[in-house]
Enzyme design. Sequence first.
Site, PDB file in Angstrom:
ATOM      1  N   ASP A  89     -18.318 -14.280 -68.170  1.00 34.69           N
ATOM      2  CA  ASP A  89     -18.363 -14.507 -66.737  1.00 34.69           C
ATOM      3  C   ASP A  89     -19.800 -14.342 -66.247  1.00 34.69           C
ATOM      4  O   ASP A  89     -20.729 -14.917 -66.784  1.00 34.69           O
ATOM      5  CB  ASP A  89     -17.384 -13.544 -66.048  1.00 34.69           C
ATOM      6  CG  ASP A  89     -17.199 -13.847 -64.579  1.00 34.69           C
ATOM      7  OD1 ASP A  89     -16.691 -12.969 -63.881  1.00 34.69           O
ATOM      8  OD2 ASP A  89     -17.570 -14.934 -64.134  1.00 34.69           O
ATOM      9  N   THR A  90     -19.984 -13.508 -65.259  1.00 35.91           N
ATOM     10  CA  THR A  90     -21.266 -13.309 -64.596  1.00 35.91           C
ATOM     11  C   THR A  90     -22.355 -12.785 -65.524  1.00 35.91           C
ATOM     12  O   THR A  90     -22.085 -12.008 -66.426  1.00 35.91           O
ATOM     13  CB  THR A  90     -21.079 -12.260 -63.489  1.00 35.91           C
ATOM     14  OG1 THR A  90     -19.901 -12.549 -62.773  1.00 35.91           O
ATOM     15  CG2 THR A  90     -22.253 -12.214 -62.562  1.00 35.91           C
TER      16      THR A  90
END
Length: 365
Positions: A195-196
Amino acid sequence: MADLTETETNHAGFIAVHVGAGLQSEARLPRYQETIKRACLQGIRVLNNGKNASEAACIAVAVLEDCPLTNAGMGSNLTLDGNVECDASIMDEESYGAIGAVSGIKNPITLAWALLHTQKQGLMEGGRIPPCFLVGDGAKQWAQQNGLPLIDNQQMKTENSTFMFEKYKRKLDENTSESTKKMKTDDVNDTKRLDTVGAIVIDRNGNVAAAASSGGILLKHSGRVGHSAMFGCGCWAERKDDSCSIAVASSGTGEFLMKSLFSKSISDACIIDDLTPETVRNHINNIFLNRRMTPTNAEKYFGFILLKLITNENQNRLVEFLCAHNTQTMFVGYMNTHQSKVTTLFSKLHSDDSLSINIDSIPLT
């Protein structure tokens, strides 16, 4: 980018970065490690050149965005209609800048930083208040008007991101109970993609900053903005007083992180208590895992890095660095401006535990 305005000190600065909480492929670890080291070293170079914490965080995250293996910038997950739409935010002790669902920006974090920097210049023409959060075409237009380069959105795609999109879009389009079940169980590693990405920084004058950038979830609806851009969710940076500052960058299941105001909530809790595995575990349970607003049967994944800067009465500085996650892996790196080598940590979730918590203390004198 502007030089520091405060008096130079002999204190060290500090930077830490992560490439997402998820399940990193063992075969790709050398590439991840090389990217993490380069991001830290470039951020440290910025600090050693007298720049401030937010500038170093921006530069470090831009390096992470340029790596096609991360789900940020180049190589991000594609939307349901096959485009790249990125989210990013950056925060320091004075301001916050963010962009959401933006296409055609090679390094989304640079646009978020430009918004943060513009706010510090004061009111715009006609007494207008400068924006801190822009989305979609409006953000892209602002970037163009302010000299940030645009690229063809097709250039943001990679062979891997296109393959993943086509694979799961095809399964979705088949629309049968058998294929739906298969989509939930087949290639689990693919669906738990990183993800991030993010960075947390202290400059030589003790200013803190945090930044986050993400391409969002695979097959997301066009226009969806994730936690990476949301105030208090993807990142947080704050100086509580002259003796304590804190910065956080988080990753995980965006919709649930948003509902818990994750980065700010963790920051508020950890700045009060000592950082121990027990206190951190309690805070994560209270703030996120056991929160009523998120379904009890949902997969609530998270990962974050946190720095807590403590300055004693003799002006000696100590950084407490924390990495915690409940995903299978999380890969981070960190160093200070007095060091020449980056410390990397490939943290794995042990089979007998639901959380992985790593704490380190680093003097900055």
